[in-house]
Design a protein around this motif. Structure first.
Motif, PDB file in Angstrom:
ATOM      1  N   PRO A  17       0.528  -0.952   0.185  1.00 20.79           N
ATOM      2  CA  PRO A  17      -0.079  -0.011   0.018  1.00 20.79           C
ATOM      3  C   PRO A  17       1.049   1.324   0.436  1.00 20.79           C
ATOM      4  N   GLN A  18       0.186   2.444  -0.973  1.00 25.46           N
ATOM      5  CA  GLN A  18       1.279   3.314  -0.998  1.00 25.46           C
ATOM      6  C   GLN A  18       1.289   4.236   0.516  1.00 25.46           C
ATOM      7  N   THR A  19       0.332   4.439   1.477  1.00 23.92           N
ATOM      8  CA  THR A  19       0.188   4.767   2.113  1.00 23.92           C
ATOM      9  C   THR A  19       0.853   4.170   3.159  1.00 23.92           C
ATOM     10  N   LEU A  20       1.176   3.310   3.326  1.00 22.42           N
ATOM     11  CA  LEU A  20       2.585   2.036   4.026  1.00 22.42           C
ATOM     12  C   LEU A  20       4.174   2.934   3.490  1.00 22.42           C
ATOM     13  N   ASP A  22       4.827   5.368   2.220  1.00 22.10           N
ATOM     14  CA  ASP A  22       4.785   6.921   2.570  1.00 22.10           C
ATOM     15  C   ASP A  22       4.976   6.971   4.174  1.00 22.10           C
ATOM     16  N   ARG A  23       4.881   6.036   4.854  1.00 19.98           N
ATOM     17  CA  ARG A  23       4.955   6.474   6.646  1.00 19.98           C
ATOM     18  C   ARG A  23       6.209   5.862   6.358  1.00 19.98           C
ATOM     19  N   LEU A  24       6.571   5.116   5.974  1.00 19.82           N
ATOM     20  CA  LEU A  24       7.395   4.152   6.537  1.00 19.82           C
ATOM     21  C   LEU A  24       8.986   4.884   5.775  1.00 19.82           C
ATOM     22  N   ALA A  25       9.131   5.902   4.595  1.00 20.33           N
ATOM     23  CA  ALA A  25       9.694   6.628   4.205  1.00 20.33           C
ATOM     24  C   ALA A  25       9.929   7.800   4.607  1.00 20.33           C
ATOM     25  N   SER A  26       9.104   8.460   5.601  1.00 18.26           N
ATOM     26  CA  SER A  26       8.962   9.281   6.487  1.00 18.26           C
ATOM     27  C   SER A  26       9.981   8.778   7.860  1.00 18.26           C
ATOM     28  N   ARG A  27      10.297   7.453   7.870  1.00 23.97           N
ATOM     29  CA  ARG A  27      11.556   7.294   8.640  1.00 23.97           C
ATOM     30  C   ARG A  27      12.816   7.319   8.300  1.00 23.97           C
ATOM     31  N   VAL A  28      13.177   7.609   7.132  1.00 25.11           N
ATOM     32  CA  VAL A  28      13.973   7.825   6.793  1.00 25.11           C
ATOM     33  C   VAL A  28      14.931   9.287   6.934  1.00 25.11           C
ATOM     34  N   ALA A  29      16.509   9.529   7.583  1.00 30.87           N
ATOM     35  CA  ALA A  29      16.935  10.706   8.280  1.00 30.87           C
ATOM     36  C   ALA A  29      17.711  10.966   7.112  1.00 30.87           C
ATOM     37  N   SER A  30      16.604  11.547   6.381  1.00 30.87           N
ATOM     38  CA  SER A  30      17.216  12.317   5.288  1.00 30.87           C
ATOM     39  C   SER A  30      16.544  14.426   5.364  1.00 30.87           C
ATOM     40  N   THR A  31      17.305  15.036   4.140  1.00 34.08           N
ATOM     41  CA  THR A  31      16.476  16.094   3.914  1.00 34.08           C
ATOM     42  C   THR A  31      15.451  15.865   2.515  1.00 34.08           C
ATOM     43  N   GLY A  32      15.685  14.935   2.048  1.00 31.72           N
ATOM     44  CA  GLY A  32      14.756  14.655   0.823  1.00 31.72           C
ATOM     45  C   GLY A  32      15.758  15.123  -0.591  1.00 31.72           C
ATOM     46  N   PRO A  46       9.170  -1.661  -9.759  1.00 31.90           N
ATOM     47  CA  PRO A  46       9.332  -1.115  -8.296  1.00 31.90           C
ATOM     48  C   PRO A  46       8.419  -1.503  -7.711  1.00 31.90           C
ATOM     49  N   LEU A  47       9.432  -1.397  -6.829  1.00 36.48           N
ATOM     50  CA  LEU A  47       8.350  -1.461  -5.075  1.00 36.48           C
ATOM     51  C   LEU A  47       8.055  -0.350  -4.207  1.00 36.48           C
ATOM     52  N   ALA A  48       9.036   0.278  -3.929  1.00 33.14           N
ATOM     53  CA  ALA A  48       8.908   1.754  -3.220  1.00 33.14           C
ATOM     54  C   ALA A  48       9.755   2.864  -3.700  1.00 33.14           C
ATOM     55  N   THR A  49       9.545   4.091  -3.467  1.00 28.34           N
ATOM     56  CA  THR A  49      10.639   4.928  -3.727  1.00 28.34           C
ATOM     57  C   THR A  49      11.405   5.004  -2.068  1.00 28.34           C
ATOM     58  N   VAL A  50      12.293   5.558  -2.062  1.00 28.82           N
ATOM     59  CA  VAL A  50      12.550   6.262  -0.263  1.00 28.82           C
ATOM     60  C   VAL A  50      13.470   7.478  -0.818  1.00 28.82           C
TER      61      VAL A  50
END
Length: 526
Positions: A17-20, A22-32, A46-50
């Motif tokens: 799920p894209q919502t999942l 997105d939530r996991l990606a927000s946990r990366v220590a990154s300024t994007g 493609p499975l996910a973008t982080v």
């Protein structure tokens, strides 16, 4: 020839799920500043973008972690274990979600993803139950009874860098991080980019269970970009990966005299003794060699079979391997899944093809299976492998095992030990006592009798790690937690000093001391 399974119900989508995501990606220590797309090994899609972390992101993560660690270390150990006591039930409740993530990011069969699930659930619970006692100040024997009183204290290292591998990302991330956190440290964790989702998932879960924000931070990126600041700012480094990578870590931290633990490669032997139960051993060998498509540092890659049982064992082993089910389904039907990386498929193909060109005999498997998925390779058994072949001495890290015949115990011990590695070994016999005697002669950090690897690895009360080029330090057992601490001795002197009292001459005082030593020995005080 190993055959594919029928597609599992609903498995064709192979998405999250894209919502999942997105939530996991927000946990990366990154300024994007950048991002990476993770493909699914099952399909190549493609499975996910982080987001990716920069060197500056890593340095800032350390700053936040040090602030969080000071407050965390001030808590009693009994308070620090509370999120982990809740973790086991939370994992059970959300088992299907994490099993899907592990499969989709690694390509492994669900039964092998289940091993990762069990490892995190049981290992974290083991330390949550025992950390307060392990970390409790301990009274030690002083120089003189009553007069000298000694206590051993344990302090956290500070901020620990954990560099986890791609092959068991959930288990070899969270199971190492849990004791480091319980010991009072903060953690900066670098998973492999391809397999970072499972680590982000368990971090997100632990925060929801009460783990303070910033105490465990995950950075994502290539070693060339974030490797130096990750290691240069650490108070301790825990690394699981290749022997080459371990050497690089050791060289990097040596100038600062920072401690580290390394679990590295293996070329693990399995010994089938003449009294082994052929059926049980053949079935055990399938698991020992082909779990996670052989992408397991403690997997068996060399098999030594006694001449008395060779002609019965090998055909049965071949029969079982040829009947193995390959598949990409999100269920427990497949017995083996995919390789995770194209480079791994290339390495396996190169090892097998070179061995065959130079005279090795394929008894089972021996080729890729693109009809099942882009990174599938058949479980493979080779005979007639010799020392001129890369596959003989070098770790393949894939679903390939070489089978050899031997005559006596002295010969097989010498051949098992004839390697730069010393991580794991396996002995099969109807006599556990005989197996233990043989095991004690094998230069490996763990030896399993009538099992390939799980009996030792899952015995969390006992240390696990490698000898020789297979590593430094241990995970599991008391050492698996205490390695993340600095030990301090505090000794107090009472009633008298360690100098002659009053006007007593030193030669007479020395005589008292000597007589005291004799008395303490006689009374078994020392």
């Amino acid at each position: 020839m190993a055959s594919p399974t029928a597609p599992a119900k609903g498995a064709a989508e192979h998405t999250l799920p894209q919502t999942l995501i997105d939530r996991l990606a927000s946990r990366v220590a990154s300024t994007g500043a950048g991002s990476a797309t993770i493909p699914s090994p099952f399909t190549g899609e493609p499975l996910a973008t982080v987001p990716l972390s920069t060197a500056d992101d890593v340095r800032k993560a350390y700053e936040r972690a040090r602030d969080a660690q000071r407050a965390w270390a001030a808590l009693p150990a009994g308070e620090r274990v509370k999120p982990f006591l809740k973790l086991t039930e939370a994992l059970v409740d959300r088992r299907e979600e994490i099993l899907d993530i592990i499969q989709l990011e690694t390509g492994k069969a669900r039964r092998h993803a289940m091993e990762e699930f069990l490892d995190v659930a049981l290992c974290s619970l083991y330390y949550a139950r025992r950390a307060p006692k392990l970390l409790k100040p301990k009274r030690r024997q002083g120089m003189m009874p009553v007069v000298t009183r000694v206590r051993e204290l344990r302090h956290p290292k500070g901020v620990v860098a954990v560099i986890a591998p791609w092959n068991y990302p959930f288990a070899l991330g969270a199971s190492d991080i849990a004791p480091a956190l319980m010991a009072g440290n903060a953690v900066i964790h670098k998973p492999d980019t391809q397999t970072c989702l499972s680590s982000l998932w368990v971090l997100d879960l632990l925060v929801s269970l009460g783990l303070p924000e910033d105490l465990w931070q995950i950075v994502v990126g290539e070693p060339a970009e974030i490797g130096d600041p990750l290691v240069e700012n650490a108070d301790y480094v825990s690394f699981t990966g290749s022997t080459r990578g371990g050497r690089a870590i050791a060289e990097k931290v040596a100038p600062r005299l920072v401690a580290y633990s390394l679990e590295l490669g293996g070329k693990n032997p399995m010994i089938v003794m003449p009294d082994a139960d052929v059926e049980r051993t053949a079935r055990g060998a399938v698991r020992a060699c082909f779990t996670n498509a052989g992408q397991l540092c403690i997997s068996i890659e060399r098999m030594y079979v006694h001449e008395d049982v060779y002609d019965r064992f090998v055909p049965r082993f071949v029969e079982l391997v040829e009947g193995m089910k390959l598949g990409a389904g999100l269920d427990f039907d497949a017995e083996m899944g995919s390789l995770t990386y194209q480079r791994q498929l290339d390495a396996v193909t190169r090892h097998v093809d070179q061995a065959v060109e130079e005279g090795a005999t394929v008894l089972a498997g021996g080729k890729a299976r693109p009809d099942v998925g882009p990174l599938f390779y058949e479980p493979t058994i080779l005979a007639d492998v010799n020392g001129d072949m890369d596959l003989c001495a070098n770790e393949t890290f894939g679903p390939v095992v070489a089978v050899y015949k031997y005559r006596d115990e002295d010969e097989v011990v010498a051949r098992a030990n004839d390697t730069a590695y010393g991580l794991n070994a396996s002995v099969w016999t109807k006599s556990p006592a005989r197996g233990r005697r043989l095991a004690a002669r094998i230069q490996a950090g763990t030896v399993n009798i009538n099992d390939g690897y799980g009996a030792a690895f899952a015995s969390y009360d006992s240390p696990m790690g490698g000898m020789k080029q297979s590593g430094v330090g241990r995970r599991h057992g008391a050492e698996g937690l205490l390695k993340y601490t600095e030990v301090q001795t505090v000794a107090s002197q009472h009633f008298m000093d360690l100098e002659p009292p009053g006007s007593i001459a030193y030669d007479k005082f020395a005589g008292y001391l000597v007589n005291g030593i004799k008395l303490m020995k006689k009374l078994r005080i020392k």
